[in-house]
Design a protein around this motif. Structure first.
Motif, mmCIF file in Angstrom:
data_model
loop_
_atom_site.group_PDB
_atom_site.id
_atom_site.type_symbol
_atom_site.label_atom_id
_atom_site.label_comp_id
_atom_site.label_asym_id
_atom_site.label_seq_id
_atom_site.Cartn_x
_atom_site.Cartn_y
_atom_site.Cartn_z
ATOM 1 N N VAL A 55 52.103 -25.979 17.004
ATOM 2 C CA VAL A 55 53.082 -24.953 16.626
ATOM 3 C C VAL A 55 53.086 -23.777 17.609
ATOM 4 C CG1 VAL A 55 52.942 -25.565 14.193
ATOM 5 C CG2 VAL A 55 51.488 -23.726 15.071
ATOM 6 N N ALA A 56 52.363 -23.883 18.703
ATOM 7 C CA ALA A 56 52.283 -22.781 19.667
ATOM 8 C C ALA A 56 53.637 -22.530 20.319
ATOM 9 C CB ALA A 56 51.238 -23.093 20.741
ATOM 10 N N ASP A 57 53.901 -21.256 20.671
ATOM 11 C CA ASP A 57 55.162 -20.907 21.306
ATOM 12 C C ASP A 57 55.179 -21.379 22.759
ATOM 13 O OD1 ASP A 57 54.357 -18.448 23.164
ATOM 14 O OD2 ASP A 57 53.308 -18.204 21.261
ATOM 15 N N ALA A 58 56.376 -21.454 23.329
ATOM 16 C CA ALA A 58 56.551 -21.982 24.684
ATOM 17 C C ALA A 58 55.809 -21.151 25.717
ATOM 18 C CB ALA A 58 58.043 -22.039 25.026
ATOM 19 N N GLU A 59 55.758 -19.829 25.507
ATOM 20 C CA GLU A 59 55.075 -18.958 26.473
ATOM 21 C C GLU A 59 53.572 -19.229 26.492
ATOM 22 O OE1 GLU A 59 58.945 -17.175 25.464
ATOM 23 O OE2 GLU A 59 57.285 -17.925 24.246
ATOM 24 N N THR A 60 52.992 -19.471 25.325
ATOM 25 C CA THR A 60 51.564 -19.783 25.269
ATOM 26 C C THR A 60 51.275 -21.101 25.976
ATOM 27 O OG1 THR A 60 51.161 -18.539 23.232
ATOM 28 C CG2 THR A 60 49.652 -20.348 23.720
ATOM 29 N N LEU A 61 52.134 -22.090 25.762
ATOM 30 C CA LEU A 61 51.955 -23.383 26.432
ATOM 31 C C LEU A 61 52.040 -23.219 27.946
ATOM 32 C CD1 LEU A 61 54.194 -25.584 24.102
ATOM 33 C CD2 LEU A 61 51.702 -25.356 24.032
ATOM 34 N N GLU A 62 52.976 -22.406 28.380
ATOM 35 C CA GLU A 62 53.140 -22.150 29.812
ATOM 36 C C GLU A 62 51.914 -21.439 30.379
ATOM 37 O OE1 GLU A 62 57.004 -20.937 32.499
ATOM 38 O OE2 GLU A 62 56.580 -19.743 30.714
ATOM 39 N N PHE A 63 51.368 -20.503 29.615
ATOM 40 C CA PHE A 63 50.164 -19.798 30.039
ATOM 41 C C PHE A 63 48.994 -20.765 30.198
ATOM 42 C CE2 PHE A 63 46.117 -18.272 28.298
ATOM 43 C CZ PHE A 63 45.715 -17.463 29.359
ATOM 44 N N LEU A 64 48.793 -21.645 29.237
ATOM 45 C CA LEU A 64 47.690 -22.596 29.306
ATOM 46 C C LEU A 64 47.829 -23.516 30.518
ATOM 47 C CD1 LEU A 64 47.417 -23.496 25.517
ATOM 48 C CD2 LEU A 64 45.749 -22.208 26.870
ATOM 49 N N ARG A 65 49.049 -23.905 30.822
ATOM 50 C CA ARG A 65 49.285 -24.746 32.006
ATOM 51 C C ARG A 65 48.930 -23.985 33.289
ATOM 52 N NH1 ARG A 65 52.810 -29.175 32.358
ATOM 53 N NH2 ARG A 65 53.822 -28.507 30.416
ATOM 54 N N LEU A 66 49.308 -22.708 33.334
ATOM 55 C CA LEU A 66 49.008 -21.894 34.513
ATOM 56 C C LEU A 66 47.512 -21.671 34.676
ATOM 57 C CD1 LEU A 66 49.970 -19.875 36.800
ATOM 58 C CD2 LEU A 66 49.876 -18.106 35.050
ATOM 59 N N ALA A 67 46.835 -21.423 33.575
ATOM 60 C CA ALA A 67 45.412 -21.079 33.639
ATOM 61 C C ALA A 67 44.524 -22.282 33.915
ATOM 62 C CB ALA A 67 44.986 -20.422 32.330
ATOM 63 N N ALA A 68 44.991 -23.479 33.584
ATOM 64 C CA ALA A 68 44.149 -24.679 33.649
ATOM 65 C C ALA A 68 43.423 -24.873 34.975
ATOM 66 C CB ALA A 68 44.977 -25.913 33.298
ATOM 67 N N PRO A 69 44.102 -24.838 36.126
ATOM 68 C CA PRO A 69 43.387 -25.106 37.378
ATOM 69 C C PRO A 69 42.404 -24.013 37.769
ATOM 70 C CG PRO A 69 45.661 -24.482 37.816
ATOM 71 C CD PRO A 69 45.549 -24.669 36.353
ATOM 72 N N ARG A 70 42.462 -22.863 37.111
ATOM 73 C CA ARG A 70 41.595 -21.742 37.470
ATOM 74 C C ARG A 70 40.256 -21.788 36.738
ATOM 75 N NH1 ARG A 70 45.747 -17.987 38.309
ATOM 76 N NH2 ARG A 70 44.274 -16.429 39.089
ATOM 77 N N LEU A 71 40.098 -22.704 35.788
ATOM 78 C CA LEU A 71 38.931 -22.681 34.915
ATOM 79 C C LEU A 71 37.812 -23.609 35.366
ATOM 80 C CD1 LEU A 71 40.723 -22.641 31.449
ATOM 81 C CD2 LEU A 71 39.861 -20.708 32.759
ATOM 82 N N ALA A 72 38.045 -24.389 36.407
ATOM 83 C CA ALA A 72 37.093 -25.429 36.794
ATOM 84 C C ALA A 72 35.713 -24.870 37.130
ATOM 85 C CB ALA A 72 37.646 -26.227 37.966
ATOM 86 N N GLU A 73 35.639 -23.728 37.761
ATOM 87 C CA GLU A 73 34.358 -23.165 38.185
ATOM 88 C C GLU A 73 34.102 -21.839 37.477
ATOM 89 O OE1 GLU A 73 32.327 -24.865 40.073
ATOM 90 O OE2 GLU A 73 33.776 -26.479 40.383
ATOM 91 N N THR A 74 34.349 -21.794 36.190
ATOM 92 C CA THR A 74 34.165 -20.559 35.423
ATOM 93 C C THR A 74 33.326 -20.836 34.182
ATOM 94 O OG1 THR A 74 36.064 -20.794 33.927
ATOM 95 C CG2 THR A 74 36.505 -19.910 36.129
ATOM 96 N N GLN A 75 33.065 -19.763 33.434
ATOM 97 C CA GLN A 75 32.334 -19.875 32.172
ATOM 98 C C GLN A 75 33.286 -19.885 30.976
ATOM 99 O OE1 GLN A 75 28.083 -18.013 32.175
ATOM 100 N NE2 GLN A 75 29.450 -16.428 32.950
ATOM 101 N N VAL A 76 34.497 -20.388 31.171
ATOM 102 C CA VAL A 76 35.499 -20.410 30.101
ATOM 103 C C VAL A 76 35.769 -21.852 29.686
ATOM 104 C CG1 VAL A 76 37.839 -19.787 29.407
ATOM 105 C CG2 VAL A 76 36.575 -18.300 30.979
ATOM 106 N N ALA A 77 35.523 -22.143 28.411
ATOM 107 C CA ALA A 77 35.857 -23.443 27.834
ATOM 108 C C ALA A 77 37.031 -23.259 26.891
ATOM 109 C CB ALA A 77 34.660 -24.012 27.082
ATOM 110 N N VAL A 78 38.045 -24.101 27.029
ATOM 111 C CA VAL A 78 39.239 -24.034 26.174
ATOM 112 C C VAL A 78 39.277 -25.284 25.301
ATOM 113 C CG1 VAL A 78 41.744 -23.819 26.100
ATOM 114 C CG2 VAL A 78 40.451 -22.748 27.968
#
Length: 221
Positions: free
Chosen positions: A139-162
């Motif tokens: 049920v997430a809004d389109a902007e949130t989905l777009e944000f998650l897509r943008l953030a995805a490649p940036r998380l590989a070498e971080t301490q953030v788990a989604v």
């Protein structure tokens, strides 16, 4: 996935199943374990996703960015992103007069706000491990989905788990949601957990184990 975040190898975990299969119960256990180990848990619930664009991310971020943690993030966040982040995240007052944006039509503006949110999340993750939980992604809004897509490649070498939990059938019926999930699986390393019902023989065994006496086969069937 949370263990990987502690090692600086963040990323995505996908948890799917129909209603009542135990997704929220599993997320609760994961969140409790993450907190016990010293992680910040940012939990986006279904109620957050019926608000304004990005509220599925900004509302729970506003709950954790308080006190010392808020000051730490403000001190480390690039000044370029401070005004944008302050417009989106409740309580992230930087001492300037800000107003929440009302027009999300411009792709450039959307990118700027999404980048600001990404920077806040990465800054928080640089301070301590973060578990970002999005329950009921379908049920997430389109902007949130777009944000998650943008953030995805940036998380590989971080301490953030989604961790993204969703009802399988409903997610398939929303192009934006299913497109995000497909993209994550094709482009990024993800962990997947499918929660399904018990097979008939397991249900029968459970019924017999919980009964106070013998059960006829017809009852179990």
């Amino acid at each position: 996935m949370v263990d990987a975040a502690f090692a600086g190898k963040g990323g995505f975990a996908l948890i799917d199943g129909q209603a009542g299969m135990g997704k929220t119960r599993l997320l609760t256990d994961i969140a409790e374990a993450a907190r016990w180990r010293g992680s910040t848990v940012v939990w986006s619930r279904r109620t957050d996703q019926h608000r304004e664009p990005y509220a599925a991310i900004t509302a729970p971020l506003g709950q954790v960015l308080r006190g010392l943690r808020r000051e730490q993030v403000l001190a480390r966040l690039d000044a370029e992103f401070l005004p944008l982040a302050a417009q989106l995240i409740p309580g992230l007052d930087t001492g300037t007069d800000v107003a929440r944006p009302t027009d999300w039509a411009s792709p450039d503006e959307r990118w700027q706000y999404q980048e600001a949110l990404t920077q806040v999340l990465l800054t928080l993750g640089a301070i301590e491990p973060v578990a970002l939980i999005v329950d009921d992604l379908q049920v997430a809004d389109a902007e949130t989905l777009e944000f998650l897509r943008l953030a995805a490649p940036r998380l590989a070498e971080t301490q953030v788990a989604v961790l993204l939990a969703y009802r399988t059938h409903e997610a398939r019926n929303r192009t934006g949601v299913w497109g995000l999930l497909t993209d994550l699986e094709q482009r990024h390393p993800v962990s997947r957990i499918h929660l399904g019902g018990l097979p008939p023989d397991a249900i029968a065994a459970l019924a017999r184990a919980r009964s106070h006496g013998p059960l006829a086969d017809a009852v179990v069937d």
